[in-house]
Design a protein around this motif. Structure first.
Motif, PDB file in Angstrom:
ATOM      1  N   ASN A  70       0.878  -1.168   0.000  1.00 50.78           N
ATOM      2  CA  ASN A  70       0.000   0.000   0.000  1.00 50.78           C
ATOM      3  C   ASN A  70       0.917   1.220   0.000  1.00 50.78           C
ATOM      4  OD1 ASN A  70      -1.642   2.165   0.645  1.00 50.78           O
ATOM      5  ND2 ASN A  70      -2.768   1.070   2.247  1.00 50.78           N
ATOM      6  N   PRO A  71       1.014   1.941  -1.110  1.00 44.78           N
ATOM      7  CA  PRO A  71       1.979   3.036  -1.206  1.00 44.78           C
ATOM      8  C   PRO A  71       1.689   4.199  -0.264  1.00 44.78           C
ATOM      9  CG  PRO A  71       0.518   3.046  -3.097  1.00 44.78           C
ATOM     10  CD  PRO A  71       0.207   1.796  -2.314  1.00 44.78           C
ATOM     11  N   THR A  72       0.479   4.299   0.227  1.00 48.94           N
ATOM     12  CA  THR A  72       0.145   5.382   1.154  1.00 48.94           C
ATOM     13  C   THR A  72       0.445   5.018   2.599  1.00 48.94           C
ATOM     14  OG1 THR A  72      -2.148   4.652   1.439  1.00 48.94           O
ATOM     15  CG2 THR A  72      -1.690   6.193  -0.364  1.00 48.94           C
ATOM     16  N   ARG A  73       0.851   3.762   2.840  1.00 45.73           N
ATOM     17  CA  ARG A  73       0.992   3.294   4.222  1.00 45.73           C
ATOM     18  C   ARG A  73       2.341   2.665   4.543  1.00 45.73           C
ATOM     19  NH1 ARG A  73      -0.244   3.699   9.249  1.00 45.73           N
ATOM     20  NH2 ARG A  73      -0.859   1.814  10.284  1.00 45.73           N
ATOM     21  N   VAL A  74       2.963   2.003   3.576  1.00 42.86           N
ATOM     22  CA  VAL A  74       4.132   1.166   3.861  1.00 42.86           C
ATOM     23  C   VAL A  74       5.304   1.556   2.956  1.00 42.86           C
ATOM     24  CG1 VAL A  74       4.982  -1.209   3.884  1.00 42.86           C
ATOM     25  CG2 VAL A  74       2.638  -0.735   4.578  1.00 42.86           C
ATOM     26  N   SER A  75       6.476   1.704   3.548  1.00 38.22           N
ATOM     27  CA  SER A  75       7.677   2.015   2.773  1.00 38.22           C
ATOM     28  C   SER A  75       8.150   0.768   2.015  1.00 38.22           C
ATOM     29  CB  SER A  75       8.799   2.488   3.703  1.00 38.22           C
ATOM     30  OG  SER A  75       9.283   1.385   4.461  1.00 38.22           O
ATOM     31  N   PRO A  76       8.943   0.953   0.963  1.00 40.99           N
ATOM     32  CA  PRO A  76       9.479  -0.207   0.244  1.00 40.99           C
ATOM     33  C   PRO A  76      10.276  -1.144   1.162  1.00 40.99           C
ATOM     34  CG  PRO A  76       9.761   1.750  -1.087  1.00 40.99           C
ATOM     35  CD  PRO A  76       9.281   2.207   0.275  1.00 40.99           C
ATOM     36  N   GLU A  77      11.053  -0.593   2.087  1.00 37.39           N
ATOM     37  CA  GLU A  77      11.847  -1.433   2.992  1.00 37.39           C
ATOM     38  C   GLU A  77      10.951  -2.260   3.907  1.00 37.39           C
ATOM     39  OE1 GLU A  77      14.750  -3.460   4.849  1.00 37.39           O
ATOM     40  OE2 GLU A  77      14.902  -2.286   3.006  1.00 37.39           O
ATOM     41  N   THR A  78       9.958  -1.643   4.498  1.00 37.07           N
ATOM     42  CA  THR A  78       9.024  -2.372   5.362  1.00 37.07           C
ATOM     43  C   THR A  78       8.293  -3.433   4.557  1.00 37.07           C
ATOM     44  OG1 THR A  78       8.741  -0.479   6.812  1.00 37.07           O
ATOM     45  CG2 THR A  78       6.998  -2.136   6.853  1.00 37.07           C
ATOM     46  N   SER A  79       7.953  -3.112   3.333  1.00 41.59           N
ATOM     47  CA  SER A  79       7.278  -4.066   2.462  1.00 41.59           C
ATOM     48  C   SER A  79       8.149  -5.295   2.215  1.00 41.59           C
ATOM     49  CB  SER A  79       6.929  -3.386   1.142  1.00 41.59           C
ATOM     50  OG  SER A  79       6.278  -4.275   0.294  1.00 41.59           O
TER      51      SER A  79
END
Length: 99
Positions: A70-79
């Motif tokens: 979810n680009p509005t909620r989670v950073s690429p690293e956390t993803s």
């Protein structure tokens, strides 16, 4: 993707379980907080037995078996960390991951 039970593809939010516990605006806000586009979706039944679908990112990813942050909620690293922790490819080999 059609061989996966729908319950395996959707995360139920505790706040959405009781339709009288929180107004529609609150439910929509909770859904937007899903970590992936597929978990940022819910179906609710209101007090008049009317179905409301909350899917701020649409339903295409859910129906097509796509895992996307979810680009509005989670950073690429956390993803990436979530993806590794959930062992997605091992648990659901048919899911396509898009970062």
């Amino acid at each position: 993707m059609s061989d996966l039970p729908l319950a395996s593809a959707i995360t139920a939010f505790n706040g959405l379980r009781n339709r009288n516990a929180c107004p529609a605006a609150c439910r929509a806000s909770l859904v937007r907080q899903g970590a992936t586009t597929t978990t940022a979706a819910a179906v609710c039944l209101d007090a008049h037995d009317q179905i409301t679908v909350y899917a701020p990112h649409g339903l295409d990813d859910l129906l097509d078996g796509v895992w996307r942050r979810n680009p509005t909620r989670v950073s690429p690293e956390t993803s990436r960390q979530r993806l590794a922790r959930h062992r997605l490819a091992e648990r659901w080999p048919g899911v396509r991951v898009e970062t």
